[in-house]
Write a protein that holds these residues in place. Structure first.
Motif, PDB file in Angstrom:
ATOM      1  N   PHE A 118       0.815  -1.218   0.000  1.00 17.39           N
ATOM      2  CA  PHE A 118       0.000   0.000   0.000  1.00 17.39           C
ATOM      3  C   PHE A 118       0.850   1.271   0.000  1.00 17.39           C
ATOM      4  O   PHE A 118       0.583   2.193  -0.753  1.00 17.39           O
ATOM      5  CB  PHE A 118      -0.973  -0.007   1.181  1.00 17.39           C
ATOM      6  CG  PHE A 118      -1.906  -1.178   1.140  1.00 17.39           C
ATOM      7  CD1 PHE A 118      -2.433  -1.617  -0.076  1.00 17.39           C
ATOM      8  CD2 PHE A 118      -2.269  -1.858   2.293  1.00 17.39           C
ATOM      9  CE1 PHE A 118      -3.286  -2.698  -0.130  1.00 17.39           C
ATOM     10  CE2 PHE A 118      -3.123  -2.945   2.250  1.00 17.39           C
ATOM     11  CZ  PHE A 118      -3.626  -3.366   1.032  1.00 17.39           C
ATOM     12  N   LEU A 119       1.894   1.305   0.833  1.00 19.48           N
ATOM     13  CA  LEU A 119       2.675   2.541   0.928  1.00 19.48           C
ATOM     14  C   LEU A 119       3.528   2.793  -0.318  1.00 19.48           C
ATOM     15  O   LEU A 119       3.972   3.897  -0.547  1.00 19.48           O
ATOM     16  CB  LEU A 119       3.572   2.512   2.172  1.00 19.48           C
ATOM     17  CG  LEU A 119       2.848   2.573   3.520  1.00 19.48           C
ATOM     18  CD1 LEU A 119       3.847   2.614   4.661  1.00 19.48           C
ATOM     19  CD2 LEU A 119       1.931   3.786   3.598  1.00 19.48           C
ATOM     20  N   THR A 120       3.783   1.726  -1.087  1.00 16.27           N
ATOM     21  CA  THR A 120       4.643   1.905  -2.265  1.00 16.27           C
ATOM     22  C   THR A 120       3.841   1.870  -3.564  1.00 16.27           C
ATOM     23  O   THR A 120       4.407   2.007  -4.638  1.00 16.27           O
ATOM     24  CB  THR A 120       5.715   0.800  -2.319  1.00 16.27           C
ATOM     25  OG1 THR A 120       5.056  -0.460  -2.348  1.00 16.27           O
ATOM     26  CG2 THR A 120       6.649   0.859  -1.135  1.00 16.27           C
ATOM     27  N   SER A 121       2.513   1.699  -3.445  1.00 11.70           N
ATOM     28  CA  SER A 121       1.727   1.477  -4.666  1.00 11.70           C
ATOM     29  C   SER A 121       1.638   2.727  -5.542  1.00 11.70           C
ATOM     30  O   SER A 121       1.396   2.635  -6.729  1.00 11.70           O
ATOM     31  CB  SER A 121       0.321   0.995  -4.300  1.00 11.70           C
ATOM     32  OG  SER A 121      -0.303   1.993  -3.533  1.00 11.70           O
ATOM     33  N   ARG A 122       1.820   3.925  -4.967  1.00  6.83           N
ATOM     34  CA  ARG A 122       1.676   5.146  -5.755  1.00  6.83           C
ATOM     35  C   ARG A 122       2.973   5.544  -6.457  1.00  6.83           C
ATOM     36  O   ARG A 122       2.994   6.514  -7.205  1.00  6.83           O
ATOM     37  CB  ARG A 122       1.208   6.293  -4.858  1.00  6.83           C
ATOM     38  CG  ARG A 122      -0.262   6.168  -4.512  1.00  6.83           C
ATOM     39  CD  ARG A 122      -0.631   7.092  -3.368  1.00  6.83           C
ATOM     40  NE  ARG A 122      -2.016   6.831  -2.974  1.00  6.83           N
ATOM     41  CZ  ARG A 122      -3.044   7.495  -3.476  1.00  6.83           C
ATOM     42  NH1 ARG A 122      -2.865   8.425  -4.376  1.00  6.83           N
ATOM     43  NH2 ARG A 122      -4.270   7.211  -3.073  1.00  6.83           N
ATOM     44  N   ARG A 123       4.042   4.821  -6.207  1.00  8.32           N
ATOM     45  CA  ARG A 123       5.303   5.170  -6.874  1.00  8.32           C
ATOM     46  C   ARG A 123       5.225   4.868  -8.363  1.00  8.32           C
ATOM     47  O   ARG A 123       4.441   4.029  -8.800  1.00  8.32           O
ATOM     48  CB  ARG A 123       6.458   4.391  -6.245  1.00  8.32           C
ATOM     49  CG  ARG A 123       6.814   4.949  -4.884  1.00  8.32           C
ATOM     50  CD  ARG A 123       8.095   4.360  -4.390  1.00  8.32           C
ATOM     51  NE  ARG A 123       8.215   4.612  -2.953  1.00  8.32           N
ATOM     52  CZ  ARG A 123       8.914   3.859  -2.128  1.00  8.32           C
ATOM     53  NH1 ARG A 123       9.562   2.814  -2.585  1.00  8.32           N
ATOM     54  NH2 ARG A 123       8.972   4.152  -0.859  1.00  8.32           N
ATOM     55  N   ASP A 124       6.088   5.528  -9.112  1.00  9.70           N
ATOM     56  CA  ASP A 124       6.119   5.338 -10.561  1.00  9.70           C
ATOM     57  C   ASP A 124       6.879   4.048 -10.891  1.00  9.70           C
ATOM     58  O   ASP A 124       8.076   3.951 -10.612  1.00  9.70           O
ATOM     59  CB  ASP A 124       6.802   6.551 -11.198  1.00  9.70           C
ATOM     60  CG  ASP A 124       6.963   6.351 -12.695  1.00  9.70           C
ATOM     61  OD1 ASP A 124       6.235   5.507 -13.251  1.00  9.70           O
ATOM     62  OD2 ASP A 124       7.809   7.046 -13.293  1.00  9.70           O
TER      63      ASP A 124
ATOM     64  N   GLN B 205       9.704  -4.252  -1.385  1.00  6.64           N
ATOM     65  CA  GLN B 205       8.830  -5.424  -1.279  1.00  6.64           C
ATOM     66  C   GLN B 205       9.603  -6.635  -0.780  1.00  6.64           C
ATOM     67  O   GLN B 205       9.147  -7.350   0.103  1.00  6.64           O
ATOM     68  CB  GLN B 205       8.184  -5.717  -2.638  1.00  6.64           C
ATOM     69  CG  GLN B 205       7.084  -4.734  -2.976  1.00  6.64           C
ATOM     70  CD  GLN B 205       6.428  -4.999  -4.310  1.00  6.64           C
ATOM     71  OE1 GLN B 205       7.051  -5.546  -5.232  1.00  6.64           O
ATOM     72  NE2 GLN B 205       5.185  -4.597  -4.458  1.00  6.64           N
ATOM     73  N   TRP B 206      10.786  -6.866  -1.324  1.00  5.78           N
ATOM     74  CA  TRP B 206      11.560  -8.028  -0.884  1.00  5.78           C
ATOM     75  C   TRP B 206      11.976  -7.892   0.574  1.00  5.78           C
ATOM     76  O   TRP B 206      12.028  -8.866   1.313  1.00  5.78           O
ATOM     77  CB  TRP B 206      12.809  -8.214  -1.758  1.00  5.78           C
ATOM     78  CG  TRP B 206      12.539  -8.903  -3.060  1.00  5.78           C
ATOM     79  CD1 TRP B 206      12.810  -8.438  -4.304  1.00  5.78           C
ATOM     80  CD2 TRP B 206      11.939 -10.205  -3.262  1.00  5.78           C
ATOM     81  NE1 TRP B 206      12.418  -9.338  -5.261  1.00  5.78           N
ATOM     82  CE2 TRP B 206      11.882 -10.438  -4.648  1.00  5.78           C
ATOM     83  CE3 TRP B 206      11.441 -11.176  -2.406  1.00  5.78           C
ATOM     84  CZ2 TRP B 206      11.358 -11.594  -5.203  1.00  5.78           C
ATOM     85  CZ3 TRP B 206      10.909 -12.337  -2.943  1.00  5.78           C
ATOM     86  CH2 TRP B 206      10.876 -12.526  -4.323  1.00  5.78           C
ATOM     87  N   ARG B 207      12.281  -6.645   0.966  1.00  8.31           N
ATOM     88  CA  ARG B 207      12.714  -6.428   2.343  1.00  8.31           C
ATOM     89  C   ARG B 207      11.577  -6.794   3.302  1.00  8.31           C
ATOM     90  O   ARG B 207      11.778  -7.525   4.280  1.00  8.31           O
ATOM     91  CB  ARG B 207      13.094  -4.945   2.511  1.00  8.31           C
ATOM     92  CG  ARG B 207      14.000  -4.650   3.667  1.00  8.31           C
ATOM     93  CD  ARG B 207      14.733  -3.344   3.427  1.00  8.31           C
ATOM     94  NE  ARG B 207      13.824  -2.219   3.358  1.00  8.31           N
ATOM     95  CZ  ARG B 207      13.689  -1.302   4.334  1.00  8.31           C
ATOM     96  NH1 ARG B 207      14.418  -1.393   5.414  1.00  8.31           N
ATOM     97  NH2 ARG B 207      12.851  -0.308   4.205  1.00  8.31           N
ATOM     98  N   ALA B 208      10.381  -6.292   3.005  1.00  3.19           N
ATOM     99  CA  ALA B 208       9.227  -6.596   3.859  1.00  3.19           C
ATOM    100  C   ALA B 208       8.868  -8.089   3.760  1.00  3.19           C
ATOM    101  O   ALA B 208       8.526  -8.726   4.757  1.00  3.19           O
ATOM    102  CB  ALA B 208       8.033  -5.741   3.450  1.00  3.19           C
ATOM    103  N   HIS B 209       8.987  -8.645   2.551  1.00  2.43           N
ATOM    104  CA  HIS B 209       8.633 -10.044   2.332  1.00  2.43           C
ATOM    105  C   HIS B 209       9.567 -10.978   3.097  1.00  2.43           C
ATOM    106  O   HIS B 209       9.125 -11.880   3.804  1.00  2.43           O
ATOM    107  CB  HIS B 209       8.674 -10.339   0.832  1.00  2.43           C
ATOM    108  CG  HIS B 209       8.146 -11.687   0.460  1.00  2.43           C
ATOM    109  ND1 HIS B 209       8.944 -12.799   0.382  1.00  2.43           N
ATOM    110  CD2 HIS B 209       6.890 -12.109   0.187  1.00  2.43           C
ATOM    111  CE1 HIS B 209       8.197 -13.837   0.059  1.00  2.43           C
ATOM    112  NE2 HIS B 209       6.956 -13.447  -0.062  1.00  2.43           N
TER     113      HIS B 209
END
Lengths: 168, 441
Positions: A118-124, B205-209
């Motif tokens: 969710f927190l990274t979904s708005r990135r390009d 993502q990988w870090r959190a995963h």
């Protein structure tokens, strides 16, 4: 602002490119990789994920709620057995443990969803390409237009199979 | 455990191709398999409806044996469900890298087994639709459940285990669903796009995963040990000869891992052959799983012997009578099936040649599955049918309704596994790749 994409073939080469870029002062980096890599993680040096806080909060909440629930329910419907206390703490440890794990696990996944999605979904993510889930590693650098040449040079030296400007 | 030493396919892209090939349109054999399993499940559902209509008299259950095939099969499936977590969580924490190729199949088996197991206490209820009475929910009588009862501990343990194993399974699947989304071209692409939730394999993502997988493993490891311990306390906390012993928890946990690994072998060997996954499910995996079978078989064998020793050493006539009855009473056939299947049949696995002989391993795994089902049957039936008072002794044999539901439960797990095979990667792509890069490094 421009975005330069370098495509690499191995985690080691990607980690090397990240180190070189950071050494040259480029900190706005995004790396796409088909599998997790400690090398890349160390090169990016972004510290441990916040997911761990979610796990801790979940576990503590679970175990506390479990004991409170059982004790409250024992007193809400008191069963008199040989004059013993209504709440039987040792017996409640089992459910306390299970709820600790349950809440810890659920909040860990919540942490993953929040911080990984969710927190990274708005990135390009226009630089993403399907081969990044195959055998390619992508290294995307955000830089000023006048730095594109320097970034291309670093990525080329780091062993990129392909370097291109994705947006300028 | 030895690390994988045989070479993996040359390029990581080939890993995607090989593993995602399993998702391609199915063969006739596969469709027939799904239909056959589906038909058996329908038979099971019909048998259950028959039982609901006519009541519990259609089962073989009667005084004094009030726990029968349903509880036996419940414990059996909970046991099978332990393999996935052992392979995924415990071996992950121990950094046993060979687990990478087998963990996804084992996790899927865990989820399907625990879901099937959870059905059995409901089947065992006379009025299955009242199952929610076991949950602590506010009601007009102001009455709460008894938190001192092991049966309630079981509800929480199995409930937690179901949820955590499903979450663990899904978290591991997300990156591979992303890979499937980028590769598959048919209608499923849209499904994968939704399920991947925007997975792109970014560093964040990988870090959190990775952190989530580590924490879930850390949580699932004590959980898996607790679940079958709690199941064993359903028995051990009651003062019934043959049940009331302190070794029950470790004995059940070892037995669970034993049966679970056997079921993983039973399922993965045909999958390996049918889908040409020889490069991924290699000798080293079956060799190591054979070693796990050996060690757990030894623990289970030791527990069988120790139960007899303690019965003799306790000088308790009821305990001694119970164990004499177990070996030489009405259920002698079940007891000796259990001992032969679980202790004698796995013995050739002491030789590596036998551990990498997949035909032999497959046959041994089937024997173990049968033996471990009989273990639970023996524990429950022999103790309940021969308790303290000779006037209250009895004999139980399951009715056709119960046998039908048992067969349907096996078909149900296979049915779910077959559907899973075609929908999601059966081998964890990203983990195999990670190993590939590490070996190349």
């Amino acid at each position: 602002m421009a975005q330069v994409l370098g495509i690499l073939r191995t985690p080691s080469a990607t980690a090397g490119a990240v180190r070189e870029l950071r050494g040259a002062g480029f900190e706005k980096l995004e790396v796409y990789s088909p599998c997790p890599s400690h090398e890349i993680e160390h090169a990016l040096d972004r510290g441990p994920s916040r997911v761990r806080i979610y796990t801790l909060v979940g576990c503590l909440t679970g175990v506390t709620l479990a004991y409170l629930m059982q004790i409250w329910m024992a007193y809400d419907w008191p069963l008199v057995i040989g004059g013993k206390p209504f709440a039987s703490i040792p017996a409640y440890t089992i459910i306390g443990f299970e709820m600790n794990i349950l809440f810890g696990g659920v909040l860990t996944v919540a942490g993953l969803l929040i911080h990984g999605f969710f927190l990274t979904s708005r990135r390009d993510h226009s630089a993403y390409q399907p081969s990044f889930s195959g055998d390619d590693f992508g290294c995307v650098v955000d830089c000023h237009d006048d730095q594109v040449g320097r970034v291309r040079e670093i990525l080329g030296e780091a062993g990129c199979a392909e370097v291109r400007v994705v947006s300028a | 455990m030895a690390a994988a030493t045989e070479p993996l396919p040359a390029s990581p892209d080939a890993i995607n191709d090989d593993i995602l090939r399993v998702l391609e349109p199915p063969s006739k054999t596969y469709v027939l398999g799904v239909l056959f399993c589906g038909a058996l499940v329908a038979c099971g559902v019909s048998a259950f409806l028959y039982q609901v209509y006519w009541g519990f008299g259609v089962t073989g259950l009667n005084h004094p044996v009030m726990w029968g095939l349903y509880i036996t099969t419940f414990v059996f499936w909970v046991g099978i469900a332990h393999a996935g977590t052992l392979i995924s969580a415990i071996l992950f924490l121990f950094r046993a890298k060979w687990r990478n190729a087998v963990n996804r199949g084992a996790e899927a088996l865990t989820v399907f087994s625990v879901l099937t197991a959870a059905l059995f206490p409901l089947l065992h209820l006379g009025r299955a639709w009242k199952f929610y009475f076991i949950l602590p929910y506010p009601n007009q009588r102001g009455l709460w459940v008894n938190f001192k009862s092991p049966l309630l501990w079981d509800v929480f343990a199995i409930g937690t285990y179901t949820i955590i194993s499903i979450l663990f399974f899904i978290v591991g699947l997300i990156p591979d669903i992303g890979a499937a989304r980028d590769r598959v071209r048919d209608w499923r692409r849209h499904l994968y796009r939704v399920l991947a939730m925007g997975w792109r394999g970014t560093s964040e993502q990988w870090r959190a995963h990775s952190r989530s997988v580590l924490h879930l493993s850390g949580l699932a490891t004590p959980l898996v040990l607790s679940v079958h311990s709690v199941v064993s306390w359903d028995f051990a906390t009651s003062v019934v000869p043959g049940w009331h012993t302190t070794i029950f928890a470790p004995y059940f946990v070892a037995g669970a891992i034993f049966s679970g690994i056997a079921m993983v072998i039973t399922i993965l060997i045909p999958v390996r052959q049918a889908f040409g996954l020889q490069a991924y499910l290699r000798d080293v995996h079956f060799d190591n799983m054979g070693k796990l079978i050996l060690i757990t078989s030894s623990i289970v064998g030791y527990a069988y012997g120790m139960e007899y020793f303690m019965a003799w050493y306790s000088a308790n006539p009821y305990e001694q009578m119970s164990f004499w009855y177990r070996g030489f009473g009405h259920y002698w056939w079940a007891t000796w099936t259990m001992i032969i299947c679980n202790v004698i049949v796995p013995l050739p696995l002491w030789f590596k040649r036998m551990r990498v002989n997949l035909a032999f391993m497959w046959i041994v795994s089937i024997f173990i599955n049968i033996g471990m089902w009989f273990e639970r049957f023996v524990i429950i039936m022999t103790s309940l049918s021969h308790e303290y008072d000779p006037a209250a002794w009895g004999y139980y044999f399951p009715s056709w309704v119960e046998w039908t539901i048992l067969v349907a439960s096996v078909a149900f797990v296979l049915f779910l596994f077959l559907i899973f095979l075609r929908m999601f990667p059966v081998i964890a792509i990203q983990e195999v790749k990670e190993l590939h890069y590490e070996e190349a490094h």
